[in-house]
Structure formats: C-alpha cells, structure tokens
Design an enzyme around this catalytic site. Structure first.
Site, PDB file in Angstrom:
ATOM      1  N   ASP A  60      42.635  46.367  36.942  1.00 19.40           N
ATOM      2  CA  ASP A  60      43.067  46.923  38.224  1.00 19.40           C
ATOM      3  C   ASP A  60      44.317  46.171  38.632  1.00 19.40           C
ATOM      4  O   ASP A  60      44.294  44.938  38.788  1.00 19.40           O
ATOM      5  CB  ASP A  60      41.987  46.767  39.290  1.00 19.40           C
ATOM      6  CG  ASP A  60      40.821  47.720  39.090  1.00 19.40           C
ATOM      7  OD1 ASP A  60      40.882  48.537  38.159  1.00 19.40           O
ATOM      8  OD2 ASP A  60      39.850  47.631  39.865  1.00 19.40           O
ATOM      9  N   HIS A 111      44.562  54.307  40.742  1.00 14.65           N
ATOM     10  CA  HIS A 111      43.680  53.433  41.539  1.00 14.65           C
ATOM     11  C   HIS A 111      43.915  53.658  43.036  1.00 14.65           C
ATOM     12  O   HIS A 111      43.637  52.784  43.841  1.00 14.65           O
ATOM     13  CB  HIS A 111      43.923  51.971  41.163  1.00 14.65           C
ATOM     14  CG  HIS A 111      42.868  51.023  41.635  1.00 14.65           C
ATOM     15  ND1 HIS A 111      41.525  51.339  41.641  1.00 14.65           N
ATOM     16  CD2 HIS A 111      42.955  49.753  42.129  1.00 14.65           C
ATOM     17  CE1 HIS A 111      40.838  50.306  42.107  1.00 14.65           C
ATOM     18  NE2 HIS A 111      41.673  49.339  42.417  1.00 14.65           N
ATOM     19  N   HIS A 115      45.031  51.824  48.405  1.00 17.35           N
ATOM     20  CA  HIS A 115      43.748  51.100  48.351  1.00 17.35           C
ATOM     21  C   HIS A 115      42.871  51.335  49.589  1.00 17.35           C
ATOM     22  O   HIS A 115      42.114  50.459  50.009  1.00 17.35           O
ATOM     23  CB  HIS A 115      43.958  49.596  48.150  1.00 17.35           C
ATOM     24  CG  HIS A 115      42.848  48.941  47.371  1.00 17.35           C
ATOM     25  ND1 HIS A 115      41.764  48.338  47.979  1.00 17.35           N
ATOM     26  CD2 HIS A 115      42.662  48.784  46.033  1.00 17.35           C
ATOM     27  CE1 HIS A 115      40.953  47.835  47.052  1.00 17.35           C
ATOM     28  NE2 HIS A 115      41.479  48.098  45.855  1.00 17.35           N
ATOM     29  N   HIS A 205      41.494  41.926  36.215  1.00 21.35           N
ATOM     30  CA  HIS A 205      42.608  42.165  37.134  1.00 21.35           C
ATOM     31  C   HIS A 205      43.843  41.430  36.600  1.00 21.35           C
ATOM     32  O   HIS A 205      43.711  40.384  35.954  1.00 21.35           O
ATOM     33  CB  HIS A 205      42.301  41.654  38.541  1.00 21.35           C
ATOM     34  CG  HIS A 205      41.176  42.378  39.219  1.00 21.35           C
ATOM     35  ND1 HIS A 205      39.851  42.141  38.919  1.00 21.35           N
ATOM     36  CD2 HIS A 205      41.183  43.339  40.184  1.00 21.35           C
ATOM     37  CE1 HIS A 205      39.079  42.921  39.662  1.00 21.35           C
ATOM     38  NE2 HIS A 205      39.857  43.655  40.443  1.00 21.35           N
TER      39      HIS A 205
END
Length: 253
Positions: A60, A111, A115, A205
């Site tokens: 991510d 993604h 967010h 990540h």
C-alpha cells in the site's frame, strides 16, 4: 376415559405456534418475502485456493517514495512481481515512482484517491474516490486498472457492488507484515513466514524503515521453499469462482 389437560403456559405456546405457522403459510401463499435485518455480507478476496505454489506480494503506497529504487532492486533480485496499491494523491506527488514500478513489471492498483473510509461515506463519494484514482494511474501507465483495495481495508457491501459495476475486484490480504507498527525485521519475517501458504496475499507498505530488509529475507526464504511471486491479477480467478466465509476465493470449474 382419559382427559388431555393443558395448562395455561402450554396453551399460550401452542397458540403462538399456530399463529407463526399461519403467518408463514399466508406469506408464502401471497408471495411475500420476510425481510432479514442482517443481509448477507459480501466479502472481498483475501486469498486464493490453489495447488500451485504461487503468492502475491502487495504494497500500500501512501507515504514516502524514497525507498522505491531499493524495493524494486530487491523484488528484481528474487524475480518477484508485486502489486502496488496507490493513493491518487500519492500518484500526484510521485508519478516517477509509479512509472518505475510499472516499467519493472509490477502491477499498479487502486487504493482510493484520498484514503477516505468507504464504509463511512456515500455511494457517490466512493465512486468518485475510485474513478479519480483510476484516472491518475491510467494517465501514468496507459493501462486500465483492474483491482481495488479499500482504504485501511474498510469495505462494505456497497464497496463491492460499486467495484462490480466497474469490472474491478476488491482485494484484501491474508498475511499482514504489520510493518506500519514499526516491527523489527525479525518480527516481520516471523509473522510472514509462519502464515504464508499457497495462494496467500501478503501486505507490506512502502516508506517504512525496516520493510526493505524484511522483504529481502522473506523473499529469499519463500523462493527457497519453491514459491513463485505473481501479481494479484495473475493469482486470482476472474471467472467461475466463489468466495467462502473466510474470504478465500475458490474455482468452481
């Protein structure tokens, strides 16, 4: 002569049972559906059932891009193709990093744009978050985005329904390195190695201090164990599948 004695409590129970049967029968006769307060919860793909020793490494990307070259070098060393789930705002700030990952054969995936937690916002906002991120990715790569990971893994039924309308799959993970908690290299390595199996989807990540070193150790061990590292789109089934109650995707062919 024997007499049947029914006390008051038994009488009330029998009466309630008769009423329930009558209501159910009438509803069936009239074609009335009795609605549930708990609709079936739809699940994304957490992992894949397969006999092949294939797994997907995912990142991510929402923070720093300083370790981009280092991550690519490590992935290339072990012939590992990863899937990078990027924020649209991260693409804005780091288009060169996105291009480097893509040019080295890694999959670039959605993604969200900023967010926002999908379960906390409206359907229209979720659509906007997905579409905006897709546009930014496609501007850099020239390739249509096929998969999505909800921010913080926070999904609901509408998330999956919206993805369906966009011909996208929603992806979670089955093995979490917890690198964002700044675990040590050995802690991350142990977590990942003990949980990985055929069809696993691993979560890391970028922009985390110990992730590159832990990644190298993980890939070396798993490669020696015979695993192949593929992108999520190469790992999952696109047709003729079901997802069980654990989120495992299974072929029905």
């Amino acid at each position: 002569m024997k007499c049947l004695v029914i006390n008051y409590r038994n009488f009330c129970f029998i009466l309630a049972l008769i009423f329930l049967v009558a209501v159910t029968s009438f509803s069936a006769f009239m074609g009335i559906a009795i609605k549930s307060d708990n609709p079936i919860r739809r699940l994304p793909i957490y992992c894949v059932e397969t006999n092949e020793k294939k797994i997907a490494i995912t990142f991510d990307a929402a923070w720093s891009a300083e370790d981009t070259d280092e991550l690519i070098e490590i992935l290339n060393e072990y012939n590992a193709k990863a899937t990078i789930f990027v924020l649209g705002t991260w693409v804005d700030s780091n288009p060169d990093a996105v291009k480097k990952f893509y040019d080295n054969g890694h999959e670039i995936a959605n993604h969200s744009d900023t967010h926002k937690l999908f379960s906390k916002v409206s359907r229209e906002e979720v659509i906007k978050e997905i579409e905006e991120c897709n546009k930014k990715i496609e501007t850099v790569t020239g390739e249509k985005v096929k998969i999505l990971r909800a921010p913080s893994g926070d999904y609901d039924n509408k998330t999956i329904e919206i993805a369906d309308t966009m011909n996208m799959k929603v992806i979670q993970w089955s093995v979490d390195s917890l690198d964002w908690k700044k675990l040590s290299v050995d802690e991350m390595y142990s977590r990942v190695i003990t949980k990985t199996e055929n069809g696993s989807i691993l979560l890391f990540h970028n922009g985390i201090e110990n992730t590159p070193e832990a990644l190298g150790k993980v890939l070396e061990k798993l490669k020696n164990d015979g695993y192949e590292f593929v992108t999520v789109s190469e790992l999952i089934y696109w047709d003729n599948y079901k997802i069980d109650h654990t989120g495992k995707q299974k072929s029905i062919v």
